[in-house]
Design a protein around this motif. Structure first.
Motif, PDB file in Angstrom:
ATOM      1  N   GLY A  10       2.648 -10.561  15.767  1.00  0.00           N
ATOM      2  CA  GLY A  10       3.641 -11.496  15.248  1.00  0.00           C
ATOM      3  C   GLY A  10       3.000 -12.636  14.479  1.00  0.00           C
ATOM      4  O   GLY A  10       3.497 -13.049  13.423  1.00  0.00           O
ATOM      5  N   LEU A  11       1.880 -13.140  14.980  1.00  0.00           N
ATOM      6  CA  LEU A  11       1.173 -14.212  14.279  1.00  0.00           C
ATOM      7  C   LEU A  11       0.629 -13.735  12.932  1.00  0.00           C
ATOM      8  O   LEU A  11       0.678 -14.470  11.942  1.00  0.00           O
ATOM      9  N   ALA A  55       1.225 -13.722   7.009  1.00  0.00           N
ATOM     10  CA  ALA A  55       1.500 -13.006   5.766  1.00  0.00           C
ATOM     11  C   ALA A  55       2.689 -13.633   5.037  1.00  0.00           C
ATOM     12  O   ALA A  55       2.682 -13.739   3.805  1.00  0.00           O
ATOM     13  N   PHE A  56       3.704 -14.054   5.782  1.00  0.00           N
ATOM     14  CA  PHE A  56       4.861 -14.680   5.142  1.00  0.00           C
ATOM     15  C   PHE A  56       4.555 -16.089   4.630  1.00  0.00           C
ATOM     16  O   PHE A  56       5.141 -16.531   3.647  1.00  0.00           O
ATOM     17  N   LEU A  57       3.654 -16.780   5.298  1.00  0.00           N
ATOM     18  CA  LEU A  57       3.285 -18.117   4.851  1.00  0.00           C
ATOM     19  C   LEU A  57       2.394 -18.066   3.617  1.00  0.00           C
ATOM     20  O   LEU A  57       2.261 -19.064   2.917  1.00  0.00           O
ATOM     21  N   GLY A  58       1.780 -16.927   3.383  1.00  0.00           N
ATOM     22  CA  GLY A  58       1.006 -16.726   2.161  1.00  0.00           C
ATOM     23  C   GLY A  58      -0.434 -17.155   2.285  1.00  0.00           C
ATOM     24  O   GLY A  58      -0.728 -18.335   2.335  1.00  0.00           O
ATOM     25  N   SER A  59      -1.281 -16.204   2.359  1.00  0.00           N
ATOM     26  CA  SER A  59      -2.710 -16.450   2.316  1.00  0.00           C
ATOM     27  C   SER A  59      -3.318 -15.418   1.374  1.00  0.00           C
ATOM     28  O   SER A  59      -2.612 -14.615   0.785  1.00  0.00           O
ATOM     29  N   LEU A  76      -3.026  -7.236   3.929  1.00  0.00           N
ATOM     30  CA  LEU A  76      -3.827  -6.757   5.049  1.00  0.00           C
ATOM     31  C   LEU A  76      -3.333  -7.339   6.372  1.00  0.00           C
ATOM     32  O   LEU A  76      -3.224  -6.621   7.370  1.00  0.00           O
ATOM     33  N   ALA A  77      -3.008  -8.612   6.397  1.00  0.00           N
ATOM     34  CA  ALA A  77      -2.512  -9.249   7.617  1.00  0.00           C
ATOM     35  C   ALA A  77      -1.177  -8.632   8.044  1.00  0.00           C
ATOM     36  O   ALA A  77      -0.957  -8.371   9.228  1.00  0.00           O
ATOM     37  N   ALA A  78      -0.300  -8.381   7.085  1.00  0.00           N
ATOM     38  CA  ALA A  78       1.000  -7.784   7.409  1.00  0.00           C
ATOM     39  C   ALA A  78       0.828  -6.358   7.930  1.00  0.00           C
ATOM     40  O   ALA A  78       1.503  -5.957   8.885  1.00  0.00           O
ATOM     41  N   LEU A  79      -0.074  -5.603   7.338  1.00  0.00           N
ATOM     42  CA  LEU A  79      -0.306  -4.225   7.767  1.00  0.00           C
ATOM     43  C   LEU A  79      -0.877  -4.181   9.179  1.00  0.00           C
ATOM     44  O   LEU A  79      -0.397  -3.424  10.034  1.00  0.00           O
ATOM     45  N   ILE A  80      -1.877  -4.992   9.444  1.00  0.00           N
ATOM     46  CA  ILE A  80      -2.473  -5.021  10.776  1.00  0.00           C
ATOM     47  C   ILE A  80      -1.459  -5.511  11.810  1.00  0.00           C
ATOM     48  O   ILE A  80      -1.362  -4.967  12.910  1.00  0.00           O
TER      49      ILE A  80
END
Length: 71
Positions: free
Chosen positions: A23-24, A29-33, A38-42
């Protein structure tokens, strides 16, 4: 090596950790980095393995964090 999805190999504590971290990662990923995809996929994989209580990589190494006694 047999991927039997009906045998759970993810325990309750492991499941909660996967849900929180997943969830974090999706939140990041939604906050944008710079690592959005990659963060959303993991994060999605971690949440999926927590939901199904099955981790294919645990099967590869014949590991289980599920300490429940089978019936």
């Amino acid at each position: 090596m047999n991927f039997d999805y009906s045998k759970h190999n993810v325990g309750n504590i492991d499941r909660m950790i996967r849900l929180i971290v997943g969830g974090l990662l999706i939140l990041v990923a939604f906050l944008g980095s710079s690592w959005v995809a990659l963060a959303a996929l993991i994060g999605a994989v971690l949440i999926g393995t927590a939901y199904f209580r099955f981790c294919p990589s645990y099967t590869l190494f014949d590991f289980s964090s599920n300490k429940e006694v089978p019936l």
